[in-house]
Write a protein that holds these residues in place. Structure first.
Motif, PDB file in Angstrom:
ATOM      1  N   ALA A   7       0.829  -1.206   0.000  1.00 55.07           N
ATOM      2  CA  ALA A   7       0.000   0.000   0.000  1.00 55.07           C
ATOM      3  C   ALA A   7       0.863   1.255   0.000  1.00 55.07           C
ATOM      4  N   GLU A   8       1.985   1.202   0.721  1.00 54.30           N
ATOM      5  CA  GLU A   8       2.895   2.346   0.734  1.00 54.30           C
ATOM      6  C   GLU A   8       3.492   2.613  -0.638  1.00 54.30           C
ATOM      7  N   ALA A   9       3.550   1.562  -1.475  1.00 50.23           N
ATOM      8  CA  ALA A   9       4.049   1.707  -2.848  1.00 50.23           C
ATOM      9  C   ALA A   9       2.907   1.941  -3.831  1.00 50.23           C
ATOM     10  N   GLY A  10       1.686   2.139  -3.316  1.00 54.38           N
ATOM     11  CA  GLY A  10       0.536   2.392  -4.183  1.00 54.38           C
ATOM     12  C   GLY A  10       0.001   1.149  -4.860  1.00 54.38           C
ATOM     13  N   LEU A  11       0.208  -0.015  -4.246  1.00 61.45           N
ATOM     14  CA  LEU A  11      -0.198  -1.278  -4.857  1.00 61.45           C
ATOM     15  C   LEU A  11      -1.087  -2.085  -3.922  1.00 61.45           C
ATOM     16  N   THR A  12      -1.922  -2.920  -4.508  1.00 60.15           N
ATOM     17  CA  THR A  12      -2.567  -4.006  -3.789  1.00 60.15           C
ATOM     18  C   THR A  12      -1.888  -5.295  -4.257  1.00 60.15           C
ATOM     19  N   TYR A  13      -2.135  -6.388  -3.548  1.00 63.46           N
ATOM     20  CA  TYR A  13      -1.498  -7.643  -3.953  1.00 63.46           C
ATOM     21  C   TYR A  13      -2.004  -8.085  -5.326  1.00 63.46           C
ATOM     22  N   SER A  14      -3.296  -7.977  -5.565  1.00 59.50           N
ATOM     23  CA  SER A  14      -3.843  -8.397  -6.859  1.00 59.50           C
ATOM     24  C   SER A  14      -3.279  -7.537  -7.987  1.00 59.50           C
ATOM     25  N   LYS A  15      -3.088  -6.251  -7.718  1.00 57.56           N
ATOM     26  CA  LYS A  15      -2.502  -5.366  -8.724  1.00 57.56           C
ATOM     27  C   LYS A  15      -1.056  -5.764  -9.013  1.00 57.56           C
ATOM     28  N   LEU A  16      -0.320  -6.156  -7.968  1.00 57.51           N
ATOM     29  CA  LEU A  16       1.054  -6.595  -8.155  1.00 57.51           C
ATOM     30  C   LEU A  16       1.103  -7.859  -9.015  1.00 57.51           C
ATOM     31  N   VAL A  17       0.238  -8.815  -8.726  1.00 59.78           N
ATOM     32  CA  VAL A  17       0.199 -10.053  -9.519  1.00 59.78           C
ATOM     33  C   VAL A  17      -0.142  -9.738 -10.967  1.00 59.78           C
ATOM     34  N   ASP A  18      -1.098  -8.824 -11.187  1.00 56.12           N
ATOM     35  CA  ASP A  18      -1.438  -8.418 -12.557  1.00 56.12           C
ATOM     36  C   ASP A  18      -0.218  -7.824 -13.264  1.00 56.12           C
ATOM     37  N   ARG A  19       0.538  -7.005 -12.546  1.00 54.18           N
ATOM     38  CA  ARG A  19       1.716  -6.369 -13.149  1.00 54.18           C
ATOM     39  C   ARG A  19       2.733  -7.421 -13.576  1.00 54.18           C
ATOM     40  N   VAL A  20       2.977  -8.380 -12.673  1.00 56.51           N
ATOM     41  CA  VAL A  20       3.949  -9.434 -12.985  1.00 56.51           C
ATOM     42  C   VAL A  20       3.459 -10.267 -14.157  1.00 56.51           C
ATOM     43  N   ARG A  21       2.179 -10.599 -14.142  1.00 59.67           N
ATOM     44  CA  ARG A  21       1.619 -11.393 -15.239  1.00 59.67           C
ATOM     45  C   ARG A  21       1.721 -10.646 -16.562  1.00 59.67           C
ATOM     46  N   PHE A  22       1.417  -9.366 -16.535  1.00 61.40           N
ATOM     47  CA  PHE A  22       1.443  -8.599 -17.780  1.00 61.40           C
ATOM     48  C   PHE A  22       2.861  -8.514 -18.335  1.00 61.40           C
ATOM     49  N   ASN A  23       3.821  -8.186 -17.478  1.00 59.14           N
ATOM     50  CA  ASN A  23       5.206  -8.082 -17.947  1.00 59.14           C
ATOM     51  C   ASN A  23       5.716  -9.402 -18.492  1.00 59.14           C
ATOM     52  N   ARG A  24       5.326 -10.503 -17.838  1.00 62.39           N
ATOM     53  CA  ARG A  24       5.740 -11.817 -18.331  1.00 62.39           C
ATOM     54  C   ARG A  24       5.049 -12.130 -19.655  1.00 62.39           C
ATOM     55  N   ALA A  25       3.782 -11.762 -19.771  1.00 61.00           N
ATOM     56  CA  ALA A  25       3.050 -11.989 -21.016  1.00 61.00           C
ATOM     57  C   ALA A  25       3.702 -11.242 -22.169  1.00 61.00           C
ATOM     58  N   VAL A  26       4.076  -9.991 -21.931  1.00 54.19           N
ATOM     59  CA  VAL A  26       4.720  -9.187 -22.976  1.00 54.19           C
ATOM     60  C   VAL A  26       6.024  -9.836 -23.427  1.00 54.19           C
ATOM     61  N   ALA A  27       6.821 -10.294 -22.457  1.00 57.43           N
ATOM     62  CA  ALA A  27       8.095 -10.931 -22.800  1.00 57.43           C
ATOM     63  C   ALA A  27       7.880 -12.173 -23.652  1.00 57.43           C
ATOM     64  N   LEU A  28       6.848 -12.947 -23.324  1.00 56.43           N
ATOM     65  CA  LEU A  28       6.585 -14.169 -24.080  1.00 56.43           C
ATOM     66  C   LEU A  28       5.972 -13.877 -25.447  1.00 56.43           C
ATOM     67  N   LEU A  29       5.119 -12.873 -25.517  1.00 52.46           N
ATOM     68  CA  LEU A  29       4.481 -12.529 -26.790  1.00 52.46           C
ATOM     69  C   LEU A  29       5.489 -11.990 -27.798  1.00 52.46           C
ATOM     70  N   GLN A  30       6.607 -11.496 -27.311  1.00 50.54           N
ATOM     71  CA  GLN A  30       7.639 -10.992 -28.217  1.00 50.54           C
ATOM     72  C   GLN A  30       8.496 -12.120 -28.782  1.00 50.54           C
ATOM     73  N   GLN A  31       8.201 -13.348 -28.369  1.00 46.88           N
ATOM     74  CA  GLN A  31       8.892 -14.519 -28.915  1.00 46.88           C
ATOM     75  C   GLN A  31       7.945 -15.217 -29.882  1.00 46.88           C
ATOM     76  N   PRO A  32       8.144 -15.064 -31.195  1.00 46.33           N
ATOM     77  CA  PRO A  32       7.184 -15.571 -32.192  1.00 46.33           C
ATOM     78  C   PRO A  32       6.925 -17.067 -32.106  1.00 46.33           C
ATOM     79  N   ASP A  33       7.894 -17.833 -31.580  1.00 46.53           N
ATOM     80  CA  ASP A  33       7.725 -19.287 -31.546  1.00 46.53           C
ATOM     81  C   ASP A  33       6.931 -19.758 -30.333  1.00 46.53           C
ATOM     82  N   VAL A  34       6.559 -18.848 -29.426  1.00 48.57           N
ATOM     83  CA  VAL A  34       5.770 -19.225 -28.250  1.00 48.57           C
ATOM     84  C   VAL A  34       4.288 -19.073 -28.582  1.00 48.57           C
ATOM     85  N   LYS A  35       3.547 -20.167 -28.482  1.00 46.23           N
ATOM     86  CA  LYS A  35       2.123 -20.154 -28.803  1.00 46.23           C
ATOM     87  C   LYS A  35       1.321 -19.460 -27.699  1.00 46.23           C
TER      88      LYS A  35
END
Length: 341
Positions: free
Chosen positions: A271-299
């Motif tokens: 909360a001091e960092a302006g986050l909730t736990y669910s928001k943090l998980v969403d952030r991690v998921r999104f960043n990981r999704a972006v990294a994987l989507l930039q790999q054309p061979d990953v379905k």
């Protein structure tokens, strides 16, 4: 809030192998410390140090082996440590090997601290592992002791014994009676665990077939460095949550435990960092999704599975909520361009 000490799965594989050899109920022990067995299939992935320590302590109690960690470390070879072992094995001399460990051990275990200390005609190999908030680290220290003794004996001979040994805490009784330390002076408690080595030993050959190239020239070094556990608080938190994603939505209780905090304290820090736990998980998921989507061979199905979604449609809906477009549209729009959340 401190960084979460993280270790490579590969560092724990010799532990799991040894427990299997002595008939210990490995699957039950892994379940007790919340390590999914599928994690073991990816040696370079990360685990919190406290889980590795808890596995060793739980197994030692179950098997009634006071020096279990030492027994495991003593029979562990560098090649069993995956990429870390491969990097270390390309060392020409003992000095080259120990110097390399000093520089790369944090890439495999951010809770491990090692260094050479020079004193007159001897040197001390000092090592210390952070103590997890939830568990003892006695067996972890004994594992390190056995592993480093095994390394030194590859140079100094199988029967070599240190003349002096420093330990952070009193050793278990069975360690005191082992042949490995006949004639060894043990001192405790000390600020570090440390093994006394003759200074002349440092120039002795370790691997005569080594190329002599610096460790940064190893073919896997760049990848190993890029995926190393972070010493920064929130970065290590992100890394740990990412390691949990393939096994479903990360449990906040497990994440709090890895952080050495109660759930309430973790939520307060977020909360001091302006986050909730669910928001943090969403952030991690999104960043990981972006990294994987930039790999054309990953379905896309593989991306969804990596993020812990059993239904790809749920992943697509979540991604559209994050980015305003579907994963497929994102791939078409951005290709290999970097997209930061």
């Amino acid at each position: 809030m401190k960084a979460i000490p993280l270790i490579r799965v590969g560092v724990m594989l010799p532990v799991v192998d040894f427990l299997g050899q002595i008939g210990s109920p490995v699957d039950r022990l892994l379940e007790q410390v919340n390590i999914p067995p599928t994690v073991l299939e990816h040696p370079d992935d990360l685990l919190p140090l406290y889980q590795g320590s808890a596995l060793l302590e739980t197994a030692a109690d179950l098997e009634g082996l006071e020096a279990l960690g030492f027994l495991i470390g003593r029979q562990t070879s560098l090649h069993q440590l995956g990429t870390l072992g491969s990097i270390l094995d390309n060392s020409l001399t003992l000095f080259d090997l120990l110097s390399t460990i000093e520089q790369v051990v944090g890439m495999a275990n951010s809770g491990e601290h090692v260094n050479l200390r020079w004193v007159d005609d001897s040197v001390w190999w000092q090592f210390r592992c952070d103590r997890p908030a939830q568990a003892s680290n006695l067996q972890t220290a004994l594992y390190d002791l056995g592993l480093y003794l095994k390394i030194l004996r590859q140079v100094l001979g199988p029967d070599w014994r240190p003349t002096e040994l420093h330990l952070e805490r009193p050793p278990c009784r069975s360690l005191l009676t082992m042949d490995d330390f006949v004639g060894t002076t043990m001192r405790f408690p000390c600020p570090h665990n440390a093994i006394k080595i003759p200074r002349t030993a440092l120039s002795l050959p370790y691997n005569p077939t080594a190329t002599g190239d610096g460790f940064s020239q190893h073919p896997d070094y760049d990848r190993f460095q890029q995926t190393a556990p972070s010493s920064a608080c929130f970065d290590s938190l992100h890394q740990f949550i990412q390691s949990l994603l393939p096994h479903g939505c990360p449990d906040i209780t497990l994440v709090a435990a890895a952080s050495g905090l109660s759930v309430r304290s973790l939520q307060r820090h977020l909360a001091e960092a302006g986050l909730t736990y669910s928001k943090l998980v969403d952030r991690v998921r999104f960043n990981r999704a972006v990294a994987l989507l930039q790999q054309p061979d990953v379905k896309l199905l593989e991306v969804a599975t990596e993020l812990g979604y059993t239904d790809p449609a749920n992943f697509a809906r979540a991604f559209r909520r994050w980015a305003g477009v579907s994963p497929r549209e994102y791939r078409l729009l951005h290709g290999s361009n970097e997209f930061v959340y």
